[in-house]
Scaffold this motif. Structure first.
Motif, mmCIF file in Angstrom:
data_model
loop_
_atom_site.group_PDB
_atom_site.id
_atom_site.type_symbol
_atom_site.label_atom_id
_atom_site.label_comp_id
_atom_site.label_asym_id
_atom_site.label_seq_id
_atom_site.Cartn_x
_atom_site.Cartn_y
_atom_site.Cartn_z
ATOM 1 N N ASN A 11 0.808 -1.216 0.000
ATOM 2 C CA ASN A 11 0.000 0.000 0.000
ATOM 3 C C ASN A 11 0.843 1.269 0.000
ATOM 4 N N PHE A 12 2.178 1.110 0.042
ATOM 5 C CA PHE A 12 3.073 2.270 0.031
ATOM 6 C C PHE A 12 3.779 2.347 -1.314
ATOM 7 N N SER A 13 3.670 3.494 -1.972
ATOM 8 C CA SER A 13 4.328 3.652 -3.269
ATOM 9 C C SER A 13 4.640 5.117 -3.522
ATOM 10 N N ASN A 14 5.645 5.356 -4.334
ATOM 11 C CA ASN A 14 5.996 6.703 -4.790
ATOM 12 C C ASN A 14 6.209 7.695 -3.640
ATOM 13 N N ASP A 15 6.748 7.198 -2.546
ATOM 14 C CA ASP A 15 7.099 8.067 -1.415
ATOM 15 C C ASP A 15 5.886 8.791 -0.828
ATOM 16 N N LYS A 16 4.670 8.258 -1.067
ATOM 17 C CA LYS A 16 3.469 8.909 -0.559
ATOM 18 C C LYS A 16 3.215 8.519 0.892
ATOM 19 N N LEU A 17 2.676 9.488 1.654
ATOM 20 C CA LEU A 17 2.298 9.223 3.032
ATOM 21 C C LEU A 17 0.943 8.522 3.067
ATOM 22 N N VAL A 18 0.822 7.527 3.942
ATOM 23 C CA VAL A 18 -0.420 6.752 4.062
ATOM 24 C C VAL A 18 -0.865 6.772 5.515
ATOM 25 N N ALA A 19 -2.141 7.082 5.725
ATOM 26 C CA ALA A 19 -2.688 7.124 7.082
ATOM 27 C C ALA A 19 -3.043 5.726 7.563
ATOM 28 N N THR A 20 -3.016 5.549 8.888
ATOM 29 C CA THR A 20 -3.366 4.251 9.470
ATOM 30 C C THR A 20 -4.799 3.858 9.114
ATOM 31 N N LYS A 21 -5.711 4.838 9.096
ATOM 32 C CA LYS A 21 -7.098 4.552 8.758
ATOM 33 C C LYS A 21 -7.219 3.981 7.346
ATOM 34 N N ALA A 22 -6.405 4.519 6.427
ATOM 35 C CA ALA A 22 -6.433 4.014 5.053
ATOM 36 C C ALA A 22 -5.957 2.566 5.003
ATOM 37 N N LEU A 23 -4.929 2.228 5.802
ATOM 38 C CA LEU A 23 -4.421 0.853 5.846
ATOM 39 C C LEU A 23 -5.468 -0.089 6.434
ATOM 40 N N GLU A 24 -6.170 0.384 7.464
ATOM 41 C CA GLU A 24 -7.223 -0.441 8.061
ATOM 42 C C GLU A 24 -8.273 -0.808 7.028
ATOM 43 N N LYS A 25 -8.623 0.168 6.192
ATOM 44 C CA LYS A 25 -9.646 -0.080 5.180
ATOM 45 C C LYS A 25 -9.119 -0.991 4.085
ATOM 46 N N LYS A 26 -7.896 -0.726 3.621
ATOM 47 C CA LYS A 26 -7.334 -1.526 2.516
ATOM 48 C C LYS A 26 -7.135 -2.980 2.929
ATOM 49 N N LEU A 27 -6.727 -3.212 4.171
ATOM 50 C CA LEU A 27 -6.455 -4.569 4.645
ATOM 51 C C LEU A 27 -7.670 -5.197 5.321
ATOM 52 N N ASN A 28 -8.784 -4.462 5.300
ATOM 53 C CA ASN A 28 -10.049 -4.968 5.854
ATOM 54 C C ASN A 28 -9.892 -5.379 7.319
ATOM 55 N N CYS A 29 -9.234 -4.529 8.095
ATOM 56 C CA CYS A 29 -9.083 -4.781 9.529
ATOM 57 C C CYS A 29 -10.290 -4.195 10.250
ATOM 58 N N THR A 30 -11.145 -5.029 10.765
ATOM 59 C CA THR A 30 -12.392 -4.571 11.384
ATOM 60 C C THR A 30 -12.484 -4.928 12.867
ATOM 61 N N SER A 31 -11.992 -6.090 13.252
ATOM 62 C CA SER A 31 -12.092 -6.508 14.650
ATOM 63 C C SER A 31 -10.982 -5.876 15.473
ATOM 64 N N ASP A 32 -11.156 -5.883 16.799
ATOM 65 C CA ASP A 32 -10.136 -5.328 17.701
ATOM 66 C C ASP A 32 -8.816 -6.074 17.551
ATOM 67 N N ALA A 33 -8.887 -7.395 17.394
ATOM 68 C CA ALA A 33 -7.661 -8.191 17.256
ATOM 69 C C ALA A 33 -6.916 -7.832 15.969
ATOM 70 N N GLN A 34 -7.659 -7.640 14.882
ATOM 71 C CA GLN A 34 -7.030 -7.276 13.607
ATOM 72 C C GLN A 34 -6.409 -5.888 13.669
ATOM 73 N N LEU A 35 -7.098 -4.956 14.309
ATOM 74 C CA LEU A 35 -6.563 -3.602 14.458
ATOM 75 C C LEU A 35 -5.300 -3.611 15.322
ATOM 76 N N GLN A 36 -5.287 -4.451 16.348
ATOM 77 C CA GLN A 36 -4.102 -4.553 17.191
ATOM 78 C C GLN A 36 -2.927 -5.157 16.422
ATOM 79 N N ASP A 37 -3.204 -6.177 15.604
ATOM 80 C CA ASP A 37 -2.154 -6.774 14.776
ATOM 81 C C ASP A 37 -1.548 -5.730 13.830
ATOM 82 N N LEU A 38 -2.399 -4.909 13.233
ATOM 83 C CA LEU A 38 -1.913 -3.887 12.313
ATOM 84 C C LEU A 38 -1.055 -2.870 13.044
#
Length: 465
Positions: A11-38
């Motif tokens: 999800n990181f390319s071309n030296d662009k900054l990526v927010a944690t919220k964007a990563l949560e959405k892209k990786l489909n992290c929805t549960s508390d355990a998944q968010l903690q893993d991320l």
């Protein structure tokens, strides 16, 4: 984790900054355990310098002496990290510098010694991006000291042993494993090695005392880590799907249910997912419709079914034991273009000239009703229906084709258009090679020959057939 480090870093390319919220959405992290893993993964990547934090967001950092590659190991313990670029050097990695990486894993390797004409550059695994083995084919062994049970992989390039952690509540408990010492087993990996602790696994299936005693199909399943069932959350999502096409599903789709449609597939086809229609227009042109089951309508992006399909990649057919890409009812009815059933499709509507040139085309979501579901032999018999000798050679009688009478003209027209398209291929420089029909040895049996094609086709636009 339900995601790999490789999928996170993708999800990181071309030296662009990526927010944690964007990563949560892209990786489909929805549960508390998944968010903690991320969160743990991001913090770890920042500590080792793979990610850099800036104003609450993250960017990927790169070092010249750190390369990405896939590990290829030998049974003697030395490995090479193979880079994706063909001309790039392979990086030699000593067993002591693997840092728990296994054969086939995708890794980041830090180059510690430059190479020369006689030696490859050397390096040390800095980070495991993606694991290649979620299960292994192994043999149960009993340790001499504490008599604990371990699994030794049959692949001697996998340089580790697993502690077996089957519980009494599992299908196979410790008593079952004690009775299966030295047997071949399929082991699911529960935990990869951490520090000085061995990896842990659970025996999912006891295969037999040796390779000859084990069923071939079971060995194939285990060796290639093929899933035998769909996860519970996938089956729950599948059960929530409708069992028919509803009025609301048809909105904003072109209605082709009144257009005569036919599917033509192999005799033993287990999935009917495409169909054809054809109409001659008033100006002499042809309107060819190619209709493919619209699976995406029922499978939202990043849904449990979508994620499982991504992991599987494709359907696999092992004799009479298919490993489907999608769970029922998607694979068996809802997205199968069965005769006399309304189905949602994506249609490519193409206008062809009388000579077979493509004049125009469009792609539209549609709804169809397949009128005729036939196989190749039946199609060939329909084309030869007026030739008694040809029908006899195909082992057909006229009354065998009665149920398909409504589609006779459509099959004739499709054959006519196919001849036009073949002429177009020939004009582009297409050629056929008549290869031997059978490449299996005689003892393989006639049933295997149906999977072979006796022709190889190529044209100057790179099309293979």
């Amino acid at each position: 984790m339900h995601f790999s480090i490789a999928s996170l870093l993708a999800n990181f390319s071309n030296d662009k900054l990526v927010a944690t919220k964007a990563l949560e959405k892209k990786l489909n992290c929805t549960s508390d355990a998944q968010l903690q893993d991320l969160s743990i993964a991001i913090d770890a990547l920042e500590r080792i310098g793979v990610l850099e934090k800036d104003r609450g967001k993250y960017r990927r950092t790169y070092e010249e002496d750190v390369i990405e590659g896939k590990l290829r190991c030998s049974s003697k313990g030395f490995c090479f990290a193979i880079q994706d670029e063909e001309e790039a050097d392979d990086i030699y990695v000593r067993e002591a510098h693997l840092n728990h990486a296994w054969n086939g894993d995708r890794v980041l390797v830090k180059v510690t010694k430059e190479g020369n004409r006689r030696r490859s550059p050397e390096g040390e695994v800095q980070l495991i991006l993606e694991r290649a083995n979620s299960s292994v084919l192994a043999r149960i062994k009993e340790s001499e000291g504490d008599k604990s049970l371990q699994a030794v992989p049959l692949d001697d390039r996998l340089l580790f042993q697993l502690e077996l952690k089957n519980q009494d509540s599992d299908d196979l408990n410790q008593a079952d494993l004690q009775a299966a010492i030295d047997y071949l087993v399929h082991v699911e990996i529960l935990r990869y090695p951490i520090g000085q602790h061995l990896p842990q696994g659970k025996v999912a299936q006891i295969l037999g005392s040796d390779a000859e005693a084990a069923a071939d199909i079971d060995i194939v399943y285990c060796k290639h880590d093929l899933p035998r069932a769909f996860p519970e959350e996938v089956m729950m999502a599948a059960k929530a799907l409708p069992n028919r096409v509803r009025k609301a599903d048809i909105k904003k789709r072109i209605d082709l249910r009144d257009q005569l449609t036919v599917s033509i597939d192999a005799d033993a086809a287990q999935v009917i997912d495409d169909a054809l229609s054809l109409e001659q227009l008033d100006d002499g042109n042809w309107l060819l419709g190619i209709h493919v089951a619209d699976v995406s309508y029922y499978v939202p992006h990043n849904s449990p079914i979508d994620q499982e399909a991504y992991r599987r990649g494709t359907s696999i057919y092992l004799a009479d034991s298919p490993v489907p890409l999608l769970p029922p009812p998607l694979s068996t009815s809802l997205c199968a273009l069965l005769a006399d059933k309304e189905r949602l499709t994506i249609s490519v509507m193409t206008i062809l000239s009388p000579e077979g040139d493509v004049l125009a085309y469009e792609v539209q979501p549609s709804v169809i009703c397949n009128d005729c579901q036939i196989n190749y032999h039946q199609a060939q018999a329909i084309l030869a229906r007026d030739d008694t000798d040809a029908l006899e050679e195909l082992s057909f009688e006229e009354h065998d084709l009665t149920e398909f009478e409504d589609c006779f003209e459509l099959i004739d027209q499709l054959f006519e258009v196919s001849e036009l398209l073949q002429q177009q291929r020939n004009q582009r420089g297409s050629f056929d090679l008549n290869l031997p029909d059978h490449v299996f040895p005689e003892e393989a049996g006639e049933e295997l020959f149906q999977y072979l094609s006796s022709k190889f086709q190529h044209d100057d636009e790179g099309g293979l057939g």
